[in-house]
Design an enzyme around this catalytic site. Structure first.
Site, short mmCIF file in Angstrom:
data_model
loop_
_atom_site.label_atom_id
_atom_site.label_comp_id
_atom_site.label_asym_id
_atom_site.label_seq_id
_atom_site.Cartn_x
_atom_site.Cartn_y
_atom_site.Cartn_z
CE LYS A 78 96.23 -28.19 -27.02
NZ LYS A 78 96.74 -27.45 -28.21
NE ARG A 126 96.24 -28.86 -37.77
CZ ARG A 126 96.65 -28.90 -36.52
NH1 ARG A 126 97.91 -29.15 -36.24
NH2 ARG A 126 95.79 -28.73 -35.52
CB SER A 148 102.33 -28.40 -30.94
OG SER A 148 102.45 -27.20 -31.65
O1 PNS Z 1 97.22 -23.82 -30.05
P1 PNS Z 1 95.95 -24.05 -29.25
O2 PNS Z 1 96.28 -24.71 -27.93
O3 PNS Z 1 94.90 -24.79 -30.01
O4 PNS Z 1 95.36 -22.58 -28.97
C1 PNS Z 1 94.21 -22.41 -28.15
C2 PNS Z 1 94.28 -21.01 -27.54
C3 PNS Z 1 95.55 -20.86 -26.70
C4 PNS Z 1 94.28 -19.96 -28.64
C5 PNS Z 1 93.03 -20.83 -26.63
O5 PNS Z 1 93.05 -21.79 -25.62
C6 PNS Z 1 92.97 -19.42 -26.03
O6 PNS Z 1 92.52 -18.50 -26.68
N1 PNS Z 1 93.45 -19.27 -24.76
C7 PNS Z 1 93.47 -17.99 -24.07
C8 PNS Z 1 92.33 -17.92 -23.02
C9 PNS Z 1 90.99 -17.71 -23.73
O7 PNS Z 1 90.75 -16.67 -24.33
N2 PNS Z 1 90.10 -18.71 -23.63
C10 PNS Z 1 88.80 -18.67 -24.28
C11 PNS Z 1 88.93 -19.14 -25.73
S1 PNS Z 1 87.42 -18.99 -26.63
#
Ligand code: PNS
Length: 165
Positions: A41, A89, A126
């Site tokens: 994103k 959700r 969001s």
């Molecule tokens: O609110 P979101 O965008 O659904 O959250 C996703 C999020 C930010 C929690 C995920 O992309 C994340 O953990 N990002 C940090 C980098 C990471 O650890 N990536 C591997 C995820 S398994």
């Protein structure tokens, strides 16, 4: 001492997020809201804004708000997390969240606990909130007041064009 991390991109934080954080706080001694980057994103709000809006949204809930600079699994290890808490959700969230839960457990051993939020907020995301705000719709009953103000600044109301003669 149990500690849960509630992670997300929080772009921006919504009342749905606040509901999940409140539920996590009732189950864990400590809760850290981790503001992370979702590489899939492009955020509307930069990290500092997302942190500030999230801090304002959870003020009074006894929750820390911290940036997650890299991998969530590393952050969980650094803060000594007992669990990751995520809200569900519906089925689409399960499909998206289960692979992340498996990857985070693979990387760090930390379990993910899924919490079903308030059904009245099941439509609040969001991305949808931003889309509604972008097109001039009301979002003040979906997000904390500070977020509603930030969205109004990001998407100023455009005057409606009258009929031309
Ligand atoms: O609110 P979101 O965008 O659904 O959250 C996703 C999020 C930010 C929690 C995920 O992309 C994340 O953990 N990002 C940090 C980098 C990471 O650890 N990536 C591997 C995820 S398994």
């Amino acid at each position: 001492m149990s500690l849960a991390v509630c992670p997300g991109s929080f772009d921006p934080v919504t009342l749905g997020h606040v509901d999940i954080v409140r539920r996590a706080r009732s189950m864990f001694d400590e809760v850290v809201l981790g503001v992370a980057r979702n590489s899939a994103k492009s955020p509307l709000f930069d990290l500092e804004q997302r942190l500030a809006l999230a801090r304002e949204a959870v003020a009074g809930l006894d929750v820390r708000v911290e940036p997650v600079p890299g991998l969530l699994a590393d952050f969980c290890r650094q803060v000594g997390a007992t669990a990751i808490v995520k809200g569900l959700r519906g089925a689409a969230d399960v499909d998206a969240e289960v692979p992340m839960a498996l990857m985070n457990r693979h990387l760090s051993g930390v379990e993910t606990v899924f919490v079903v939020g308030d059904g009245a907020l099941a439509h609040v995301a969001s991305s949808l909130v931003k889309d509604v705000a972008r097109h001039g719709g009301r979002v003040d009953d979906l997000v904390p007041p500070g977020v509603a103000a930030a969205l109004a600044t990001a998407f100023p109301a455009r005057p409606t064009t009258g009929a031309t003669s």
